[in-house]
Design an enzyme around this catalytic site. Structure first.
Site, PDB file in Angstrom:
ATOM      1  N   ARG A  57       0.835  -1.215   0.000  1.00 59.12           N
ATOM      2  CA  ARG A  57       0.000   0.000   0.000  1.00 59.12           C
ATOM      3  C   ARG A  57       0.870   1.265   0.000  1.00 59.12           C
ATOM      4  O   ARG A  57       0.533   2.260  -0.641  1.00 59.12           O
ATOM      5  CB  ARG A  57      -0.940  -0.006   1.202  1.00 59.12           C
ATOM      6  N   HIS A 107      -5.624   8.135  12.301  1.00 59.63           N
ATOM      7  CA  HIS A 107      -5.308   6.695  12.257  1.00 59.63           C
ATOM      8  C   HIS A 107      -3.895   6.425  11.732  1.00 59.63           C
ATOM      9  O   HIS A 107      -3.610   5.300  11.305  1.00 59.63           O
ATOM     10  CB  HIS A 107      -6.353   5.943  11.408  1.00 59.63           C
ATOM     11  N   CYS A 134      16.111   1.379  12.498  1.00 57.89           N
ATOM     12  CA  CYS A 134      15.414   2.635  12.824  1.00 57.89           C
ATOM     13  C   CYS A 134      16.359   3.809  12.556  1.00 57.89           C
ATOM     14  O   CYS A 134      17.508   3.787  13.012  1.00 57.89           O
ATOM     15  CB  CYS A 134      15.017   2.599  14.306  1.00 57.89           C
ATOM     16  N   GLY A 174     -17.350  10.805   3.176  1.00 57.99           N
ATOM     17  CA  GLY A 174     -16.900   9.481   2.723  1.00 57.99           C
ATOM     18  C   GLY A 174     -16.457   8.552   3.833  1.00 57.99           C
ATOM     19  O   GLY A 174     -15.444   7.877   3.698  1.00 57.99           O
ATOM     20  N   THR A 175     -17.243   8.511   4.902  1.00 59.31           N
ATOM     21  CA  THR A 175     -16.917   7.561   5.981  1.00 59.31           C
ATOM     22  C   THR A 175     -18.187   6.816   6.381  1.00 59.31           C
ATOM     23  O   THR A 175     -19.270   7.402   6.426  1.00 59.31           O
ATOM     24  CB  THR A 175     -16.240   8.265   7.184  1.00 59.31           C
ATOM     25  N   ASN A 200     -21.693  11.806   1.267  1.00 60.05           N
ATOM     26  CA  ASN A 200     -21.350  10.393   1.074  1.00 60.05           C
ATOM     27  C   ASN A 200     -22.014   9.888  -0.199  1.00 60.05           C
ATOM     28  O   ASN A 200     -23.056  10.382  -0.606  1.00 60.05           O
ATOM     29  CB  ASN A 200     -21.829   9.571   2.287  1.00 60.05           C
TER      30      ASN A 200
HETATM   31  C1  BJW Z   1     -17.749   7.447  -0.975  1.00 60.62           C
HETATM   32  C2  BJW Z   1     -17.219   7.246  -2.239  1.00 60.62           C
HETATM   33  C3  BJW Z   1     -17.127   8.361  -3.053  1.00 60.62           C
HETATM   34  C4  BJW Z   1     -17.215   5.344  -1.251  1.00 60.62           C
HETATM   35  N1  BJW Z   1     -17.540   9.539  -2.602  1.00 60.62           N
HETATM   36  N2  BJW Z   1     -18.161   8.621  -0.544  1.00 60.62           N
HETATM   37  C5  BJW Z   1     -17.476   2.247  20.934  1.00 60.62           C
HETATM   38  C6  BJW Z   1     -16.862   3.455  21.310  1.00 60.62           C
HETATM   39  C7  BJW Z   1     -15.478   3.635  21.178  1.00 60.62           C
HETATM   40  C8  BJW Z   1     -14.690   2.611  20.654  1.00 60.62           C
HETATM   41  C9  BJW Z   1     -15.296   1.407  20.281  1.00 60.62           C
HETATM   42  C10 BJW Z   1     -16.656   1.226  20.432  1.00 60.62           C
HETATM   43  N3  BJW Z   1     -16.934  -0.020  20.011  1.00 60.62           N
HETATM   44  C11 BJW Z   1     -15.798  -0.611  19.596  1.00 60.62           C
HETATM   45  C12 BJW Z   1     -14.783   0.239  19.740  1.00 60.62           C
HETATM   46  C13 BJW Z   1     -13.370  -0.020  19.382  1.00 60.62           C
HETATM   47  C14 BJW Z   1     -12.984   0.109  17.920  1.00 60.62           C
HETATM   48  C15 BJW Z   1     -14.183   0.145  16.976  1.00 60.62           C
HETATM   49  O1  BJW Z   1     -14.654   1.190  16.562  1.00 60.62           O
HETATM   50  N4  BJW Z   1     -14.652  -1.006  16.543  1.00 60.62           N
HETATM   51  C16 BJW Z   1     -15.794  -1.069  15.598  1.00 60.62           C
HETATM   52  C17 BJW Z   1     -15.588  -2.235  14.669  1.00 60.62           C
HETATM   53  C18 BJW Z   1     -17.073  -1.116  16.385  1.00 60.62           C
HETATM   54  N5  BJW Z   1     -12.175   1.294  17.754  1.00 60.62           N
HETATM   55  C19 BJW Z   1     -10.882   1.280  18.060  1.00 60.62           C
HETATM   56  O2  BJW Z   1     -10.322   0.293  18.477  1.00 60.62           O
HETATM   57  C20 BJW Z   1     -10.120   2.581  17.884  1.00 60.62           C
HETATM   58  N6  BJW Z   1      -9.436   2.885  19.085  1.00 60.62           N
HETATM   59  C21 BJW Z   1     -10.122   3.175  20.210  1.00 60.62           C
HETATM   60  O3  BJW Z   1     -11.337   3.167  20.260  1.00 60.62           O
HETATM   61  O4  BJW Z   1      -9.319   3.504  21.292  1.00 60.62           O
HETATM   62  C22 BJW Z   1      -9.978   3.759  22.545  1.00 60.62           C
HETATM   63  C23 BJW Z   1     -10.686   5.077  22.587  1.00 60.62           C
HETATM   64  C24 BJW Z   1     -11.895   5.173  23.220  1.00 60.62           C
HETATM   65  C25 BJW Z   1     -12.568   6.386  23.302  1.00 60.62           C
HETATM   66  C26 BJW Z   1     -12.002   7.527  22.739  1.00 60.62           C
HETATM   67  C27 BJW Z   1     -10.784   7.421  22.139  1.00 60.62           C
HETATM   68  C28 BJW Z   1     -10.143   6.197  22.035  1.00 60.62           C
HETATM   69  C29 BJW Z   1      -9.058   2.458  16.803  1.00 60.62           C
HETATM   70  C30 BJW Z   1      -9.655   2.331  15.438  1.00 60.62           C
HETATM   71  C31 BJW Z   1      -8.571   2.090  14.401  1.00 60.62           C
HETATM   72  C32 BJW Z   1      -9.155   1.936  13.002  1.00 60.62           C
HETATM   73  N7  BJW Z   1      -8.143   1.533  12.103  1.00 60.62           N
HETATM   74  C33 BJW Z   1      -8.522   1.274  10.716  1.00 60.62           C
HETATM   75  C34 BJW Z   1      -7.442   0.422  10.010  1.00 60.62           C
HETATM   76  C35 BJW Z   1      -6.175   1.117   9.788  1.00 60.62           C
HETATM   77  C36 BJW Z   1      -5.258   0.172   9.113  1.00 60.62           C
HETATM   78  C37 BJW Z   1      -5.260   0.233   7.622  1.00 60.62           C
HETATM   79  O5  BJW Z   1      -5.445   1.311   7.035  1.00 60.62           O
HETATM   80  O6  BJW Z   1      -5.024  -0.809   7.070  1.00 60.62           O
HETATM   81  O7  BJW Z   1      -8.760   2.515  10.046  1.00 60.62           O
HETATM   82  S1  BJW Z   1     -10.026   0.372  10.490  1.00 60.62           S
HETATM   83  C38 BJW Z   1     -10.473   1.173   9.022  1.00 60.62           C
HETATM   84  O8  BJW Z   1     -11.781   1.762   9.244  1.00 60.62           O
HETATM   85  C39 BJW Z   1      -9.469   2.338   8.822  1.00 60.62           C
HETATM   86  C40 BJW Z   1     -10.403   3.480   8.549  1.00 60.62           C
HETATM   87  O9  BJW Z   1      -9.777   4.715   8.845  1.00 60.62           O
HETATM   88  C41 BJW Z   1     -11.621   3.180   9.377  1.00 60.62           C
HETATM   89  C42 BJW Z   1     -12.874   3.859   8.939  1.00 60.62           C
HETATM   90  O10 BJW Z   1     -13.279   3.406   7.674  1.00 60.62           O
HETATM   91  P1  BJW Z   1     -13.936   4.419   6.672  1.00 60.62           P
HETATM   92  O11 BJW Z   1     -12.984   5.473   6.299  1.00 60.62           O
HETATM   93  O12 BJW Z   1     -15.246   4.866   7.191  1.00 60.62           O
HETATM   94  O13 BJW Z   1     -14.097   3.477   5.371  1.00 60.62           O
HETATM   95  P2  BJW Z   1     -15.264   2.463   4.954  1.00 60.62           P
HETATM   96  O14 BJW Z   1     -14.728   1.587   3.893  1.00 60.62           O
HETATM   97  O15 BJW Z   1     -15.886   1.829   6.115  1.00 60.62           O
HETATM   98  O16 BJW Z   1     -16.393   3.424   4.329  1.00 60.62           O
HETATM   99  C43 BJW Z   1     -16.187   4.142   3.116  1.00 60.62           C
HETATM  100  C44 BJW Z   1     -17.318   5.128   2.949  1.00 60.62           C
HETATM  101  O17 BJW Z   1     -17.051   5.908   1.796  1.00 60.62           O
HETATM  102  C45 BJW Z   1     -18.686   4.459   2.733  1.00 60.62           C
HETATM  103  O18 BJW Z   1     -19.646   5.107   3.562  1.00 60.62           O
HETATM  104  C46 BJW Z   1     -18.991   4.719   1.252  1.00 60.62           C
HETATM  105  O19 BJW Z   1     -20.376   4.922   0.999  1.00 60.62           O
HETATM  106  C47 BJW Z   1     -18.223   5.996   1.016  1.00 60.62           C
HETATM  107  N8  BJW Z   1     -17.781   6.187  -0.352  1.00 60.62           N
HETATM  108  N9  BJW Z   1     -16.934   5.880  -2.376  1.00 60.62           N
HETATM  109  C48 BJW Z   1     -18.074   9.611  -1.355  1.00 60.62           C
HETATM  110  N10 BJW Z   1     -16.630   8.238  -4.317  1.00 60.62           N
END
Ligand code: BJW
Length: 233
Positions: A57, A107, A134, A174-175, A200
């Site tokens: 990537r 992220h 490093c 777009g999230t 979106n």
């Molecule tokens: C278009 C388009 C076009 C397409 N035009 N639009 C409740 C509360 C708090 C935390 C949690 C909770 N429940 C669970 C948790 C923990 C967990 C979590 O959220 N889990 C869920 C599965 C429920 N979260 C964590 O662990 C996070 N850390 C954390 O919570 O620490 C503690 C904390 C607590 C409280 C406050 C602060 C901290 C860490 C999350 C790390 C996410 N990492 C990733 C992977 C990175 C690695 C990699 O890149 O390989 O990040 S996951 C992945 O998802 C990536 C993204 O940034 C993230 C979001 O995805 P995104 O961007 O929304 O993409 P998609 O594919 O889901 O959606 C695309 C969108 O685009 C769609 O809507 C399409 O319609 C649209 N689209 N084409 C406009 N042309």
């Protein structure tokens, strides 16, 4: 009158640049749920596989270019005279290349490596799989991608929370609203009095929490939105 803006972007803003989203039909992790593999545990189990995946990537960054949505946000950043914070969940560098400066990568970044020996973060463009040393402490084999995996604390949360509490306008672009804490930003901003707008391609998991949702591709919606903001100055 809108003065303070927070913009959250997700994978959809980079989709039209050819960067795959996470949860679409061509999801990035090739049939595996990102929630199962983007974890420190997956890295501990099979570091070579995870390093290869991120190396590929990182190499792809050189082949993609900012699209009109990134460029419009760069234009907004240059022209907006009041507070603005662009928070991206994306690990690519397309916002920077589109001209955004007031930008926070919550992220992490593909173009950065994190040393598990000395904790330094260093700019990194090459592969990590071969276990290079490093740049800061010279220890070999201890660099990991500087990416926030599930269970890890996103970057800049204090800055983001403070900006959300003061915002007049919150825009999510777009999230999918499936990953927290980013998916909760709309609630914080709305509670603090901001107008909340979603841009979106399709309705997201959290569309109902916004005052307004505009549907369409980011390359069309974002430039039009930026024109609207700047014409109201
Ligand atoms: C278009 C388009 C076009 C397409 N035009 N639009 C409740 C509360 C708090 C935390 C949690 C909770 N429940 C669970 C948790 C923990 C967990 C979590 O959220 N889990 C869920 C599965 C429920 N979260 C964590 O662990 C996070 N850390 C954390 O919570 O620490 C503690 C904390 C607590 C409280 C406050 C602060 C901290 C860490 C999350 C790390 C996410 N990492 C990733 C992977 C990175 C690695 C990699 O890149 O390989 O990040 S996951 C992945 O998802 C990536 C993204 O940034 C993230 C979001 O995805 P995104 O961007 O929304 O993409 P998609 O594919 O889901 O959606 C695309 C969108 O685009 C769609 O809507 C399409 O319609 C649209 N689209 N084409 C406009 N042309």
């Amino acid at each position: 009158m809108v003065r303070r803006i927070v913009i959250l972007t997700g994978a959809g803003v980079s989709a039209e640049s050819g960067v795959p989203t996470f949860r679409g039909p061509d999801g990035l992790w090739e049939g595996e749920r990102v929630e199962d593999v983007a974890t420190p545990e997956a890295f501990a189990r099979d570091p070579a596989r995870v390093q290869r995946f991120y190396d590929a990537r990182r190499a792809r960054l050189a082949e993609v270019a900012p699209n009109p949505a990134h460029i419009a946000l760069g234009r907004l950043d240059r022209a907006w005279p009041h507070d603005l914070l662009i928070v991206t969940q994306n690990v690519d560098d397309l916002h920077e290349r589109g001209g955004a400066v007031r930008l926070l990568h919550m992220h992490g970044e593909l173009a950065s490596a994190w040393c598990l020996a000395c904790d330094a973060r260093s700019p990194w463009r090459g592969p990590l799989a071969a276990g290079p040393a490093c740049p800061a402490c010279r220890t070999p084999g201890q660099l990991r991608p500087d990416i926030v995996w599930f269970g890890e604390m996103p970057y800049g949360m204090e800055t983001i929370d403070a900006a959300l509490m003061r915002a007049d306008l919150f825009v999510a672009i777009g999230t999918s609203g499936q990953v927290y804490p980013a998916a909760g930003f709309v609630d914080l901003a709305r509670h603090a009095g901001a107008r909340c707008v979603e841009l979106n391609l399709d309705p997201s998991m959290i569309s109902g929490r916004f005052h307004e949702s505009r549907l369409g591709p980011a390359s069309k919606l974002v430039p039009a939105f930026v024109d609207e903001m700047l014409s109201a100055l």
